[in-house]
Design an enzyme around this catalytic site. Sequence first.
Site, short mmCIF file in Angstrom:
data_model
loop_
_atom_site.label_atom_id
_atom_site.label_comp_id
_atom_site.label_asym_id
_atom_site.label_seq_id
_atom_site.Cartn_x
_atom_site.Cartn_y
_atom_site.Cartn_z
N CYS A 111 0.82 -1.23 0.00
CA CYS A 111 0.00 0.00 0.00
C CYS A 111 0.85 1.27 0.00
CB CYS A 111 -0.95 -0.01 1.19
SG CYS A 111 -1.94 -1.50 1.26
N HIS A 255 -3.00 6.75 2.74
CA HIS A 255 -3.52 5.48 2.25
C HIS A 255 -4.91 5.27 2.84
CE1 HIS A 255 -4.16 1.43 1.20
NE2 HIS A 255 -3.91 0.93 2.40
N ASN A 285 -10.30 -0.29 0.38
CA ASN A 285 -8.84 -0.26 0.38
C ASN A 285 -8.34 -0.84 -0.96
OD1 ASN A 285 -6.12 -0.80 0.73
ND2 ASN A 285 -6.35 -1.61 2.81
O1 UT7 Z 1 -3.89 -1.62 3.52
C1 UT7 Z 1 -2.99 -2.22 4.38
C2 UT7 Z 1 -3.09 -1.69 5.75
N1 UT7 Z 1 -4.25 -2.26 6.40
C3 UT7 Z 1 -4.85 -1.61 7.39
O2 UT7 Z 1 -4.45 -0.52 7.70
C4 UT7 Z 1 -5.96 -2.30 8.17
C5 UT7 Z 1 -5.79 -2.08 9.65
N2 UT7 Z 1 -6.81 -2.72 10.45
C6 UT7 Z 1 -8.10 -2.32 10.48
O3 UT7 Z 1 -8.47 -1.41 9.78
C7 UT7 Z 1 -9.04 -2.98 11.45
O4 UT7 Z 1 -8.31 -3.74 12.37
C8 UT7 Z 1 -10.13 -3.89 10.78
C9 UT7 Z 1 -11.11 -3.03 10.01
C10 UT7 Z 1 -9.43 -4.87 9.84
C11 UT7 Z 1 -10.89 -4.66 11.85
O5 UT7 Z 1 -11.48 -3.74 12.79
P1 UT7 Z 1 -11.35 -4.00 14.35
O6 UT7 Z 1 -12.10 -2.95 15.03
O7 UT7 Z 1 -9.88 -4.11 14.66
O8 UT7 Z 1 -12.09 -5.37 14.53
P2 UT7 Z 1 -11.53 -6.73 15.15
O9 UT7 Z 1 -10.63 -7.41 14.19
O10 UT7 Z 1 -11.01 -6.47 16.53
O11 UT7 Z 1 -12.85 -7.55 15.31
C12 UT7 Z 1 -13.88 -7.19 16.25
C13 UT7 Z 1 -15.02 -8.15 16.09
C14 UT7 Z 1 -14.60 -9.62 16.11
O12 UT7 Z 1 -15.60 -10.33 16.77
P3 UT7 Z 1 -15.40 -10.80 18.29
O13 UT7 Z 1 -14.18 -11.66 18.30
O14 UT7 Z 1 -15.23 -9.54 19.08
O15 UT7 Z 1 -16.66 -11.52 18.59
C15 UT7 Z 1 -14.60 -9.98 14.66
O16 UT7 Z 1 -14.85 -11.36 14.46
O17 UT7 Z 1 -15.66 -7.93 14.82
C16 UT7 Z 1 -15.76 -9.17 14.13
N3 UT7 Z 1 -15.68 -8.91 12.71
C17 UT7 Z 1 -16.77 -8.65 11.98
N4 UT7 Z 1 -18.06 -8.56 12.28
C18 UT7 Z 1 -18.92 -8.28 11.31
C19 UT7 Z 1 -14.58 -8.87 11.92
N5 UT7 Z 1 -14.93 -8.58 10.66
C20 UT7 Z 1 -16.28 -8.45 10.66
C21 UT7 Z 1 -17.23 -8.14 9.68
N6 UT7 Z 1 -18.54 -8.06 10.04
N7 UT7 Z 1 -16.89 -7.92 8.39
#
Ligand code: UT7
Length: 328
Positions: A111, A255, A285
């Site tokens: 990215c 980004h 993204n």
């Molecule tokens: O381009 C390269 C660089 N990439 C980035 O900069 C991405 C950086 N990371 C992020 O933007 C975020 O970490 C994400 C958007 C990928 C995820 O957001 P988050 O707030 O960190 O969520 P999480 O991974 O902590 O997940 C929280 C909850 C989990 O459920 P439990 O374990 O709390 O029950 C996930 O299973 O949200 C759940 N979850 C979803 N729920 C509904 C994860 N994806 C989804 C989804 N829909 N699509």
Amino acid sequence: MGINILGMGKYLPEQKLTNDDFSKFVDTGDEWIRSRTGIVERRMAGWEPTWYMGKTAAIRALEDAGVDASQVGLIISCTVTPDFLTPSMASIIQYEIGAQNAAAFDLNAACSGFVYAVDTARRFLETDDSLKYVLVVTNEALSRFVDFKDRSTCVLFGDGAAAALVEKSDKLFASYLASDGSGARSLFARNVAVAPEVAVESDFDDGFPEKPRHQLYQNGKEVYKFATAALPRSFDRAAEKAGVTKDDISYFIPHQANIRIIETAAKKMDVPMEKFIITLQRYGNTSCVSIPLALCEAIEAGTVRRGMKIALVGFGAGLTCGAVIMEY
Ligand code: UT7
């Protein structure tokens, strides 16, 4: 020595996937995706080759600049989703646009690709007097590499292309590029398997999460932590080199991974959100495409104008990051 962006072009495939579309095949919904990422919809390449998107953006950048393809001396194509392992995307695009006098190679900094490529272009222009124009093309079809059963990644990414034609100038330019390979396992997609008998002594491969070959894996939390620190740090390092402060910058073009990353960074940097160009709600993204796509649209809208100082800030797999501060 700096560079002048003479022209820009973009290409977006027509097919759109909305947040609601995803709820038909994974356990997700518009509320979660919108509130956790800011993304509303993204484009899908379908069967369009990645190079086709890049080629179309490249032709549009040349038209915008009023420069014939035969005058281009170098093409740098950025992608993590090439159609071929070899030849390079840049060579395919060189042929497709008729840039018969151009050298061509691909650059993979994930990215951060556009930031790396613009800096590379500037260095080529500085050291080769015979080189007049460099064409930087970014093109990605991430939809071909995401696991559509993995809700934590498939909703994030989108496809598209954007290109910039650059030439030498005496305008302000400063850059900062960095990489931390210890974070490689936080965001990766594998190539073909290495046979066990040729295994080498290194702990690099230890502890990578299981993922079917070529599918994208992301540890969102780890990358999030990295991104919210890398964005302000990269800007600060480049600003120091440029001898400017945040107040000298008209627009920040980061980004486009997650609105919460940009909001957190904006707070840390004490910069109002109005100074950040945001397009992730429409395209998700798009990896290395996201910064030039946002810049191209900001120029088209008249938001970014000649004479303004802008900051391009990338972060992503590698883990790489970097910033370019330049006058548009
Ligand atoms: O381009 C390269 C660089 N990439 C980035 O900069 C991405 C950086 N990371 C992020 O933007 C975020 O970490 C994400 C958007 C990928 C995820 O957001 P988050 O707030 O960190 O969520 P999480 O991974 O902590 O997940 C929280 C909850 C989990 O459920 P439990 O374990 O709390 O029950 C996930 O299973 O949200 C759940 N979850 C979803 N729920 C509904 C994860 N994806 C989804 C989804 N829909 N699509």
